[in-house]
Scaffold this active site. Sequence first.
Site: not given
Ligand code: CMC
Length: 422
Positions: A263, A302, A358
């Site tokens: 987050h 996201h 971010d």
């Molecule tokens: N790098 C590599 N792969 C990713 C990433 C990433 N940053 N984010 C998602 N994926 C992949 C994930 O592994 C999954 O792949 P598969 O379908 O093969 O399993 C697919 O994309 C879908 O991801 P998800 O985990 O289902 O997505 P989510 O909605 O649960 O997670 C998130 C969203 C923001 C937690 C995630 O994208 C992440 O961890 N990003 C990095 C951390 C980050 O930058 N966070 C800041 C978010 S914006 C500020 C805020 O709101 O706080």
Amino acid sequence: MAESVTITDNRTGESLEIPIVDGGVDSSQWKKLLGNTWFYDPAYTQTAATSSAITEIDGENGILRYRGYPIEELAEKSSYLEVAYLLIFGELPTEDQFAEWVHDITYHTFIHENVRKRFLEGFHHDAHPMGMLVSAIAALSTFYPNAKEIDDEDNRYRQTVRLIAKMPTLAAACHRFSVGQPFVYPDNSLGFTANFLSMMWKIAEPRYDANYALAHALDTLFILHADHELNCGTATMRMIASSNSDPYSSAAGAAAALYGPRHGGANEAVIRMLNRIGSIDNVNSFVEGVKNGDEKLMGFGHRVYKNYDPRARIIKQTADEVFAVTGKNPLLDIALKLEEVALEDDYFKSRKLYPNVDFYSGLIYQAMGFPTEMFTVLFAIPRMSGWLAHWKELMEQDQKIARPRQLYVGAGERSFVELGDR
Ligand code: CMC
């Protein structure tokens, strides 16, 4: 085409048509037919936990609006305190309303001496400022015990003003403590952001005048971070507040949620990642590692945006304004290359992973001299207004206490076995 869904319980053959209202179906209707058969949605990926009129995100098209106003226009024409007013009260203030709002916020910037001297100075010398901030927000509830009177609208206004006003003071106090510098009192002759920069950087000069371009850039970042509908932190704020907890305790919970690297902690993680990559020559091998599942590309992806995060686009422009004053952050070239490689790669394209807020914000904070540990604190300062807008809305909606259900998958009934017999 009927704006409804029909569900059928195949155990009984009974059907029910439920209207789709504002893009959702009412779970109380669902319950009529299915009783104790629950939706299984552990990360709330398909659950709308409230209706809200504060922030609208169209993730497919990369659109973000506060109370109907596009984020791009607000970033260009407004100020953080005006946006805070808009989020909380639903309309842009008139000149008189704005003057009163700014006066009230300015009037509450000081914190009780014991918060700083006894409480904050009791932390270990290397305490993370975000951990200190979370605790300090919670501690404020003990200084304002009447904050519990949440049904009193005037009282709610007073706590709202206090929380917004004291965030920069608390944030700067956490920083000054962590670097062993004396606390700087608020200078109420300065604007919100300039005052924060004064509390951060002032040494011996009688008055600290922040560089205008830097104060303005930080104010823009505050606008971009002010709200983002039901993210993890804001959902936590509403969850805690639904028990009728006071706003300080609720906001402390929200800040704790924001602390996590998935987050608000991602801005800190981005800089650590860029430092580890070290050079644009290593970008391709790093991206290969991400695709192999070794790690995440921090600042990308996201839950809601399946397109470029509009905040990231504005931040990229703001970065240029900041670097014109501070000189370019040497990590920028690595970040740009990383974005270029990722946006052309099928792994990221097929998953609709784009830079989020971010990805570039940390580069600006770093160029402005903020230590990495302060980045999430910088996110929390303006997010307080979003949390409070949701708190006000929740109080006015008079919702029930939030209480999800679980699907029990543990052991069936069994008899206790005495310690010696196990
Ligand atoms: N790098 C590599 N792969 C990713 C990433 C990433 N940053 N984010 C998602 N994926 C992949 C994930 O592994 C999954 O792949 P598969 O379908 O093969 O399993 C697919 O994309 C879908 O991801 P998800 O985990 O289902 O997505 P989510 O909605 O649960 O997670 C998130 C969203 C923001 C937690 C995630 O994208 C992440 O961890 N990003 C990095 C951390 C980050 O930058 N966070 C800041 C978010 S914006 C500020 C805020 O709101 O706080």
